[in-house]
Design a protein around this motif. Sequence first.
Motif, short mmCIF file in Angstrom:
data_model
loop_
_atom_site.label_atom_id
_atom_site.label_comp_id
_atom_site.label_asym_id
_atom_site.label_seq_id
_atom_site.Cartn_x
_atom_site.Cartn_y
_atom_site.Cartn_z
N GLY A 191 0.78 -1.18 -0.01
CA GLY A 191 0.00 0.00 0.07
C GLY A 191 0.89 1.45 0.08
O GLY A 191 0.78 1.99 -1.13
N LEU A 192 1.49 1.55 1.08
CA LEU A 192 2.21 2.80 1.28
C LEU A 192 3.32 2.98 0.14
O LEU A 192 3.68 4.22 -0.47
CB LEU A 192 2.99 2.93 2.62
CG LEU A 192 2.02 3.10 3.80
CD1 LEU A 192 2.77 3.10 5.17
CD2 LEU A 192 1.35 4.67 3.49
N LEU A 193 4.14 1.81 -0.06
CA LEU A 193 5.16 1.72 -1.31
C LEU A 193 4.56 2.17 -2.57
O LEU A 193 5.25 2.64 -3.33
CB LEU A 193 5.94 0.41 -1.10
CG LEU A 193 7.12 0.51 -1.35
CD1 LEU A 193 8.08 1.34 -0.73
CD2 LEU A 193 7.98 -0.87 -1.43
N ALA A 194 3.36 1.98 -2.69
CA ALA A 194 2.87 2.23 -4.07
C ALA A 194 2.89 3.91 -4.18
O ALA A 194 2.96 4.33 -5.53
CB ALA A 194 1.18 2.15 -4.24
N ILE A 195 2.78 4.76 -3.08
CA ILE A 195 2.99 6.07 -3.22
C ILE A 195 4.48 6.44 -3.73
O ILE A 195 4.60 7.32 -4.59
CB ILE A 195 2.70 6.67 -1.68
CG1 ILE A 195 1.29 6.46 -1.27
CG2 ILE A 195 3.04 8.26 -1.88
CD1 ILE A 195 0.92 7.00 -0.03
N PHE A 196 5.48 5.62 -3.14
CA PHE A 196 6.87 5.82 -3.62
C PHE A 196 6.90 5.37 -5.05
O PHE A 196 7.39 6.26 -5.57
CB PHE A 196 7.67 4.88 -2.79
CG PHE A 196 9.06 4.61 -3.41
CD1 PHE A 196 9.98 5.44 -3.11
CD2 PHE A 196 9.38 3.46 -4.07
CE1 PHE A 196 11.23 5.49 -3.63
CE2 PHE A 196 10.71 3.13 -4.52
CZ PHE A 196 11.61 4.45 -4.33
N PHE A 197 6.16 4.57 -5.42
CA PHE A 197 6.72 4.30 -6.99
C PHE A 197 5.90 5.08 -7.70
O PHE A 197 6.00 5.34 -9.21
CB PHE A 197 5.95 2.62 -7.10
CG PHE A 197 6.97 1.80 -6.94
CD1 PHE A 197 7.77 1.37 -7.75
CD2 PHE A 197 6.91 0.98 -5.75
CE1 PHE A 197 9.12 0.37 -7.46
CE2 PHE A 197 7.98 0.05 -5.29
CZ PHE A 197 9.02 -0.11 -6.16
N PHE A 198 4.46 5.67 -7.20
CA PHE A 198 3.84 6.89 -7.91
C PHE A 198 4.73 8.24 -8.57
O PHE A 198 4.73 8.48 -9.42
CB PHE A 198 2.54 7.30 -7.30
CG PHE A 198 2.08 8.44 -7.98
CD1 PHE A 198 1.05 8.19 -9.15
CD2 PHE A 198 2.23 9.66 -7.37
CE1 PHE A 198 0.67 9.30 -9.65
CE2 PHE A 198 1.55 10.81 -8.04
CZ PHE A 198 0.81 10.83 -9.28
N GLY A 201 7.31 6.82 -10.83
CA GLY A 201 6.65 6.84 -12.21
C GLY A 201 6.71 8.46 -12.67
O GLY A 201 6.86 8.57 -14.00
N VAL A 202 6.20 9.34 -11.93
CA VAL A 202 6.10 10.86 -12.31
C VAL A 202 7.56 11.19 -12.66
O VAL A 202 7.78 12.05 -13.74
CB VAL A 202 5.53 11.57 -11.22
CG1 VAL A 202 5.66 13.03 -11.69
CG2 VAL A 202 4.13 11.21 -11.07
N GLU A 203 8.36 10.82 -12.07
CA GLU A 203 10.06 11.31 -12.01
C GLU A 203 10.42 10.71 -13.54
O GLU A 203 11.27 11.22 -14.20
CB GLU A 203 10.78 10.77 -10.87
CG GLU A 203 12.20 11.29 -11.11
CD GLU A 203 12.78 10.80 -9.89
OE1 GLU A 203 14.16 11.59 -9.45
OE2 GLU A 203 12.57 10.04 -9.13
N LEU A 227 0.13 4.69 -13.02
CA LEU A 227 -0.54 6.08 -12.66
C LEU A 227 0.42 7.51 -13.06
O LEU A 227 0.12 8.38 -13.68
CB LEU A 227 -1.11 5.97 -11.47
CG LEU A 227 -2.46 5.02 -11.10
CD1 LEU A 227 -2.59 4.96 -9.47
CD2 LEU A 227 -3.45 5.59 -11.86
N GLY A 228 1.52 7.18 -12.50
CA GLY A 228 2.78 8.24 -12.43
C GLY A 228 2.98 8.38 -13.95
O GLY A 228 3.00 9.51 -14.41
N PHE A 229 2.91 7.26 -14.67
CA PHE A 229 3.29 7.65 -16.35
C PHE A 229 2.22 8.50 -16.99
O PHE A 229 2.34 9.10 -18.25
CB PHE A 229 3.46 6.23 -16.87
CG PHE A 229 4.79 5.46 -16.90
CD1 PHE A 229 5.87 6.54 -16.91
CD2 PHE A 229 5.09 4.35 -16.76
CE1 PHE A 229 7.13 5.98 -16.76
CE2 PHE A 229 6.23 3.71 -16.56
CZ PHE A 229 7.25 4.56 -16.48
N THR A 230 0.94 8.39 -16.58
CA THR A 230 0.04 9.11 -17.27
C THR A 230 -0.09 10.41 -17.03
O THR A 230 -0.92 11.32 -17.81
CB THR A 230 -1.58 8.65 -16.74
OG1 THR A 230 -2.02 9.03 -15.42
CG2 THR A 230 -1.47 7.05 -16.82
N VAL A 231 0.68 11.08 -15.83
CA VAL A 231 0.52 12.38 -15.81
C VAL A 231 1.54 13.24 -16.73
O VAL A 231 2.46 13.07 -16.78
CB VAL A 231 1.17 12.74 -14.41
CG1 VAL A 231 1.27 14.30 -13.83
CG2 VAL A 231 0.28 11.91 -13.12
N PRO A 232 0.95 14.29 -17.21
CA PRO A 232 1.39 15.21 -18.32
C PRO A 232 2.95 15.75 -17.96
O PRO A 232 2.68 16.35 -16.60
CB PRO A 232 0.56 16.09 -18.91
CG PRO A 232 -0.78 15.75 -18.37
CD PRO A 232 -0.46 14.85 -17.08
#
Length: 418
Positions: free
Chosen positions: A79-86, A89-91, A247-252
């Motif tokens: 759960g919490l580690l999904a935030i780290f991976f988000f 993903g954005v980075e 999810l991070g990959f979808t952010v413009p």
Amino acid sequence: MSNAKPALFGRLTPGGRKNFADTLRAENTGAILLLAGAVVALLWANSPWREAYMSLGDIVLGPSALHLDLSVSQWATDGLLAIFFFVVGVELKREMVTGQLRRPSTAIVPILAAVGGMAVPALLYTLVNSVSSTGSLEGWAIPVATDIAFAVAVLTIFGKRLPTALRAFLLTLAVVDDLLGIVVIGAFYTESLAFAWLGASILAIAAFGFLVRRRGMTAWVLIPLGVLAWGFMHASGIHATIAGVLLGFTVPAIARHGASISLAERYEHLWRPVSAGLAVPVFALFAAGVTLSPDALASTAGDPTAQGVALGLVVGKPIGILLATFLLVKLTKARLDASVRWLDLTAVACVAGIGFTVSLLIGELSFPASSPHSEHVKAAVLIGSLLSAAIGGALLTWRSRVAVRAEGAAPLPADADA
């Protein structure tokens, strides 16, 4: 005049909240909090209250009807580690669109160095465990990861005179390392696949990607949609943290509608404090609690899985990075930046052996808590990462001293006395 006494632990002012969040965004702070979580876990797991530590991690929370009846330690990992991976993903999205990974000519060296830095540790681990009757090949991917927060923190502390090009090299290498590590988790650590749940997760991610581009879209819509995508991904059998990356990959990553910064930059700025200040330290608290008694350390030293992990991080990482870079420079037209020397690259390659977060995660996926190798590989990740940090830090310190002496011995310009 008011005589009211100020609250000792009152709510932070807007300026105070901003300063606190900015502190959490710093790579050094994230690494310190991560290390603090690991130290607390080690002290607790090796104290008379070890049973309380184990019992806390085993508490089950969540509805079983939705397959979310997870233990506290699983909530920290899935759960919490999904935030780290988000945030990862954005980075990654920003790096691919506007950063070092946008131009193949500048990205090819760190990309192939990252591949070499993953292949050699995996081969070393496989070799060590293939020749032993008590070895296990399931943990081959544990030593392939680089912890970007720890690595950058070591570079910041010990590599103050390091060329800017080499800092960019490590950052790009770590980002590519994260991307390949995510691919490894998704491809090799999925036991069974429920296509209906996977399809539902992909639909939720697509809806998130569509709505995140809409002007005025609020967190009240996007966050529940992200949670749904995570829950569906967990039910599909694929590790739920993959949903965070997608999810991070979808952010413009390009600023639109006259904005000064992109949504990707804004979201990374917004969520990094949550990742660095909560998600990763709590994960470390429940993942790093291993017994370090003399008997346990002796048992770890004799376990081929632990030997393979430690050797992969401390020896395999730098050899793989240096070998891949050397072959690329010698066999192609690629070249190192003029400010970079091979000694500098060696120091950075050693720092890249700090695995920690993703290595611990892959360790948990490779060997469940019931496995006799579980505690040993965790200890090996901790020991290997600390050794890599110490060796890399020592080389960077020595390199900085050599640079200072060289600057002091440099001749003055001809007009210096004028």
